[in-house]
Design a protein around this motif. Structure first.
Motif, short mmCIF file in Angstrom:
data_model
loop_
_atom_site.label_atom_id
_atom_site.label_comp_id
_atom_site.label_asym_id
_atom_site.label_seq_id
_atom_site.Cartn_x
_atom_site.Cartn_y
_atom_site.Cartn_z
N ASP A 126 0.87 -1.18 0.00
CA ASP A 126 0.00 0.00 0.00
C ASP A 126 0.90 1.23 0.00
OD1 ASP A 126 -2.23 -1.65 0.14
OD2 ASP A 126 -2.33 -1.55 2.33
N MET A 131 -4.17 2.34 -0.68
CA MET A 131 -4.30 0.88 -0.65
C MET A 131 -4.43 0.31 -2.05
SD MET A 131 -6.84 0.62 2.66
CE MET A 131 -6.91 -1.18 2.68
N ASN A 133 -5.65 -2.46 -5.09
CA ASN A 133 -6.95 -2.93 -5.55
C ASN A 133 -7.16 -4.34 -4.98
OD1 ASN A 133 -9.17 -3.94 -6.93
ND2 ASN A 133 -8.59 -3.02 -8.89
N TYR A 175 -10.45 1.50 1.92
CA TYR A 175 -10.71 0.94 0.59
C TYR A 175 -12.16 0.49 0.57
CZ TYR A 175 -10.53 -2.27 -3.40
OH TYR A 175 -10.78 -2.92 -4.58
N LYS A 176 -12.95 1.14 -0.27
CA LYS A 176 -14.38 0.85 -0.38
C LYS A 176 -15.06 0.87 1.00
CE LYS A 176 -14.48 -1.46 -4.83
NZ LYS A 176 -14.97 -2.60 -5.62
N THR A 303 -13.24 5.29 -4.64
CA THR A 303 -12.98 3.93 -4.16
C THR A 303 -12.17 3.92 -2.87
OG1 THR A 303 -12.98 3.14 -6.44
CG2 THR A 303 -11.99 1.69 -4.80
N TYR A 304 -11.27 4.87 -2.70
CA TYR A 304 -10.36 4.81 -1.56
C TYR A 304 -10.05 6.20 -1.03
CZ TYR A 304 -6.96 5.98 -5.20
OH TYR A 304 -6.29 6.59 -6.24
#
Length: 397
Positions: A126, A131, A133, A175-176, A303-304
């Motif tokens: 990371d 971070m 995928n 992350y998400k 997403t992050y």
């Protein structure tokens, strides 16, 4: 002089360390145990084990998994040696992967191709606080399940290649919507002096709850591994009549101390404000570098969210010698910059293992024109404007 990454230490940290010194507990004790509980709550995980470094966390995780000679572990070339050296320490074989084109992150397609019957784990990085995928990583290891054979109880609980995140940069990242620590199977954090959250030296290992894994048993094993295989730590031995202990294995010495944990307790309490300020600095850099021939790591998306650890900037069209000259000119202006990272295959230790940077062209392209700008919460707005002014002056001459 604008330093690259000094620690952000306040009177509150100093007072907590003094409290540890006065308490009589300066090695592993009540502050370390409290720090572990607070970290688990912060990461939204059940269990955290604090250690003396992220390197120790990665190595002990590999030992917990039963990984050793004859096994392979995949990691990247665009990282510090601590991502890879634990693989070698346990006797396993490191399998290095190039980055994707124009990316600081592992080439996910190449990971899939590299998995063999010997592959037991992947250590993704990371980088900079962003971070990986992880959806893609889980797709890859699930797709390769047929190749996997387990040779330990921990491996059997997964029945696939295990994902052990090198999250040295990313505590506080998401992350998400999930926190670093609750995304990968196992996650190692660093609290080194230059990290966002510091205990001077230090690290931690955490993991997701999983059917077949006994959290208490894993934690106990980590305590043994990190303290000479001694069946009782110093705190347990202070109970009346409880002096006797056993050495169950000739293990290691890599525990965290209460002096270190004292720093961490206050740093973690301050951490939301630290993350907020780091984001402000990143946004100031992003705005100030517009219309210049540079690109940078994207820290925030749908997403992050990043922990904002490093501001990785690439100067378009520059070769390695030009990048080095840029760093020299910034230093002459009193600004300390850095490079993250000199790829592993360019170091003597990894050359001696047979790796060559020529086999990792994407990694080299990322490295040859990368400059890391100062990013820390001791920076003033005025200093950031001065940094940006000098970047513009050097690049537009």
């Amino acid at each position: 002089m604008i330093p690259f990454s000094p620690p952000d230490i306040t009177k509150e940290e100093i007072d907590e360390v003094v409290d540890a010194l006065r308490s009589g507990w300066i090695t592993t004790g009540p502050k370390t145990k409290q720090f572990e509980k607070n970290l688990a709550a912060f990461c939204n995980t059940s269990t955290v084990c604090c250690l003396n470094s992220a390197t120790a966390a990665l190595e002990l995780a590999l030992i917990l998994m039963g990984i050793g000679p004859g096994d392979e572990v995949i990691t990247g070339t665009y990282t510090y040696t601590a991502s890879c050296s634990p693989i070698i320490h346990v006797g396993a074989t490191p399998v290095l992967i190039d980055t994707s084109p124009d990316s600081f992150f592992l080439d996910y397609e190449a990971i899939g191709r590299a998995i063999t019957k010997k592959t037991k784990a992947i250590i993704p990085i990371d980088i900079g606080g962003v971070m990986c995928n992880y959806d893609r990583l889980y797709e890859i290891v699930e797709a390769k399940k047929a190749l996997y054979t387990s040779n330990s109880s921990v491996q059997a609980a997964f029945d696939r290649v295990i994902i052990l995140a090198d999250s040295a940069h990313a505590i506080g990242a998401t992350y998400k919507g999930k926190n670093a620590g609750e995304v990968a199977d196992f996650t190692a954090f660093s609290f080194h002096a230059v990290k966002n959250l510091t205990t001077a030296e230090g690290g931690a290992l955490t993991w997701k709850d999983r059917l077949g894994l006994d959290n208490a048993a894993l934690y106990h094993e980590l305590q043994l591994l990190s303290l000479h295989g001694q069946s009782k730590d110093a705190l347990a031995k202070t109970k009346l009549g409880a002096w006797e202990y056993d050495i169950v294995g000739p293990y290691y010495k890599c525990n965290m101390t209460d002096i270190m944990a004292a720093l961490g307790l206050v740093q973690l309490k301050r951490y939301p404000k630290i993350l907020k300020r780091r984001r402000q600095i990143i946004e100031m850099y992003n705005e100030g570098l517009k219309n210049l021939p540079v690109t940078s790591l994207i820290h925030y998306s749908d997403t992050y969210t990043s922990s904002g650890h490093l501001y990785l900037m690439r100067i378009s069209g520059y070769k390695e010698h030009q990048r080095n000259e840029f760093i020299k000119k910034m230093a002459e202006a009193g600004i300390a910059t850095n490079v993250h990272y000199k790829p592993l295959p360019m170091h003597t230790a990894y050359k001696n293992l047979g790796f060559s940077i020529g086999d990792f062209p994407n990694t080299y392209k990322q490295f040859e024109n990368e400059v890391t700008l100062p990013l820390h919460t001791c920076l003033s707005d005025q200093e950031i404007y001065y940094i940006l002014q000098n970047i513009r002056k050097i690049l537009t001459r």
